[in-house]
Design an enzyme around this catalytic site. Structure first.
Site, PDB file in Angstrom:
ATOM      1  N   HIS A 110       1.977   2.979  -3.558  1.00  0.00           N
ATOM      2  CA  HIS A 110       3.435   2.689  -2.497  1.00  0.00           C
ATOM      3  C   HIS A 110       4.842   3.616  -2.740  1.00  0.00           C
ATOM      4  O   HIS A 110       5.078   4.286  -2.002  1.00  0.00           O
ATOM      5  CB  HIS A 110       4.147   1.282  -2.623  1.00  0.00           C
TER       6      HIS A 110
ATOM      7  N   LYS B 257       1.544 -16.981   2.765  1.00  0.00           N
ATOM      8  CA  LYS B 257       0.826 -16.146   1.547  1.00  0.00           C
ATOM      9  C   LYS B 257       0.672 -16.791   0.574  1.00  0.00           C
ATOM     10  O   LYS B 257       2.176 -17.560   0.874  1.00  0.00           O
ATOM     11  CB  LYS B 257       0.908 -14.272   1.553  1.00  0.00           C
TER      12      LYS B 257
ATOM     13  N   ARG C  73      -4.948   3.967   3.947  1.00  0.00           N
ATOM     14  CA  ARG C  73      -5.650   4.428   3.076  1.00  0.00           C
ATOM     15  C   ARG C  73      -7.252   5.600   3.742  1.00  0.00           C
ATOM     16  O   ARG C  73      -7.874   5.565   2.789  1.00  0.00           O
ATOM     17  CB  ARG C  73      -5.584   3.388   2.064  1.00  0.00           C
TER      18      ARG C  73
ATOM     19  N   SER D  94      -2.462  -3.914  -3.624  1.00  0.00           N
ATOM     20  CA  SER D  94      -2.608  -4.419  -4.737  1.00  0.00           C
ATOM     21  C   SER D  94      -2.852  -5.540  -5.406  1.00  0.00           C
ATOM     22  O   SER D  94      -2.691  -6.300  -6.829  1.00  0.00           O
ATOM     23  CB  SER D  94      -0.454  -4.962  -3.920  1.00  0.00           C
TER      24      SER D  94
HETATM   25  P1  ADP Z   1       0.417  -5.369   3.556  1.00  0.00           P
HETATM   26  O1  ADP Z   1       0.327  -6.988   3.521  1.00  0.00           O
HETATM   27  O2  ADP Z   1       1.704  -5.137   4.682  1.00  0.00           O
HETATM   28  O3  ADP Z   1      -1.018  -5.080   4.257  1.00  0.00           O
HETATM   29  P2  ADP Z   1       1.066  -3.642   1.178  1.00  0.00           P
HETATM   30  O4  ADP Z   1       1.792  -3.968   0.163  1.00  0.00           O
HETATM   31  O5  ADP Z   1      -0.791  -4.212   0.969  1.00  0.00           O
HETATM   32  O6  ADP Z   1       0.942  -4.916   2.572  1.00  0.00           O
HETATM   33  O7  ADP Z   1       0.763  -2.156   2.112  1.00  0.00           O
HETATM   34  C1  ADP Z   1       1.742  -2.193   2.777  1.00  0.00           C
HETATM   35  C2  ADP Z   1       1.811  -0.505   3.251  1.00  0.00           C
HETATM   36  O8  ADP Z   1       1.767  -0.113   1.860  1.00  0.00           O
HETATM   37  C3  ADP Z   1       0.798  -0.817   4.033  1.00  0.00           C
HETATM   38  O9  ADP Z   1       1.011  -0.308   5.143  1.00  0.00           O
HETATM   39  C4  ADP Z   1      -0.453  -0.091   3.424  1.00  0.00           C
HETATM   40  O10 ADP Z   1      -1.411   0.231   4.513  1.00  0.00           O
HETATM   41  C5  ADP Z   1       0.253   0.750   2.290  1.00  0.00           C
HETATM   42  N1  ADP Z   1      -0.853   1.213   1.100  1.00  0.00           N
HETATM   43  C6  ADP Z   1      -1.416  -0.029   0.367  1.00  0.00           C
HETATM   44  N2  ADP Z   1      -1.261   0.922  -0.440  1.00  0.00           N
HETATM   45  C7  ADP Z   1      -1.748   2.091  -1.041  1.00  0.00           C
HETATM   46  C8  ADP Z   1      -2.043   3.226  -1.246  1.00  0.00           C
HETATM   47  N3  ADP Z   1      -2.611   3.235  -1.952  1.00  0.00           N
HETATM   48  N4  ADP Z   1      -1.367   4.391  -0.756  1.00  0.00           N
HETATM   49  C9  ADP Z   1      -0.766   4.368   0.910  1.00  0.00           C
HETATM   50  N5  ADP Z   1      -0.623   3.413   0.920  1.00  0.00           N
HETATM   51  C10 ADP Z   1      -0.728   2.343   0.984  1.00  0.00           C
END
Ligand code: ADP
Length: 161
Positions: free
Chosen positions: A17, A41, A90, A128
């Site tokens: 992120h 969630k 990703r 996460s």
């Molecule tokens: P969501 O529940 O919306 O997927 P996340 O917090 O998991 O929420 O992810 C938010 C955004 O960040 C999404 O667009 C996801 O693809 C991106 N994201 C998550 N992990 C990574 C990573 N390791 N590298 C780049 N982008 C990421």
């Protein structure tokens, strides 16, 4: 002025992120990180905790704001008076869902565009969910998250374990 919204759950913020946030900060005039408060969630961190963590880890980036929101991302984007929804990609597994979301959002709000940043390779495996799993078993998570997040996650896990 181009303002982008980067929506997500951020439970918690990972280095993946952070990579997207840093790169977006250089690309757009303003970036609003939108932390989703989703009653369906059950996140480990409350929405207030997730917002506070993001504020702390982005405090050196002057054009980043952090806000929580409920409901549809497009409504939040309109509310922020932004033109762009920013998402990270990703792997190919993210693609189908993201494409569906982007096309739905396009129908809902044709003047808002979705843009994707592909993950830097060193963070492509990070999520996460896996970081929480590793932390749950007491392993070192310092390679996956900023130091402040590691501290908060380890504190939280002490209470959960
Ligand atoms: P969501 O529940 O919306 O997927 P996340 O917090 O998991 O929420 O992810 C938010 C955004 O960040 C999404 O667009 C996801 O693809 C991106 N994201 C998550 N992990 C990574 C990573 N390791 N590298 C780049 N982008 C990421």
């Amino acid at each position: 002025m181009v303002r982008a919204v980067y929506p997500g759950t951020f439970d918690p913020t990972t280095n993946g992120h952070m990579d997207v946030i840093r790169r977006a900060s250089a690309l757009f005039d303003e970036v609003i990180v939108g932390v989703l408060c989703n009653s369906q969630k059950s996140p480990l961190f409350s929405v207030e905790e997730r917002v506070n963590i993001l504020k702390e880890v982005t405090k050196d980036l002057p054009n980043i704001q952090v806000r929580s929101f409920e409901g549809l991302s497009v409504d939040f984007v309109k509310d922020c008076d932004a033109q762009i929804i920013l998402r990270g990609l990703r792997a190919i597994t993210d693609f189908e869902f993201e494409l569906q979301m982007a096309q739905t959002n396009r129908v809902l709000a044709p003047h808002i565009d979705t843009m994707f940043l592909t993950t830097s390779l060193e963070y492509a495996y990070l999520s996460s969910t896996t970081v929480k799993e590793v932390a749950m078993f007491g392993e070192d998570i310092s390679k996956f998250v900023p130091p402040y997040v590691a501290e908060k996650l380890n504190e939280k896990m002490k209470n959960v374990r």
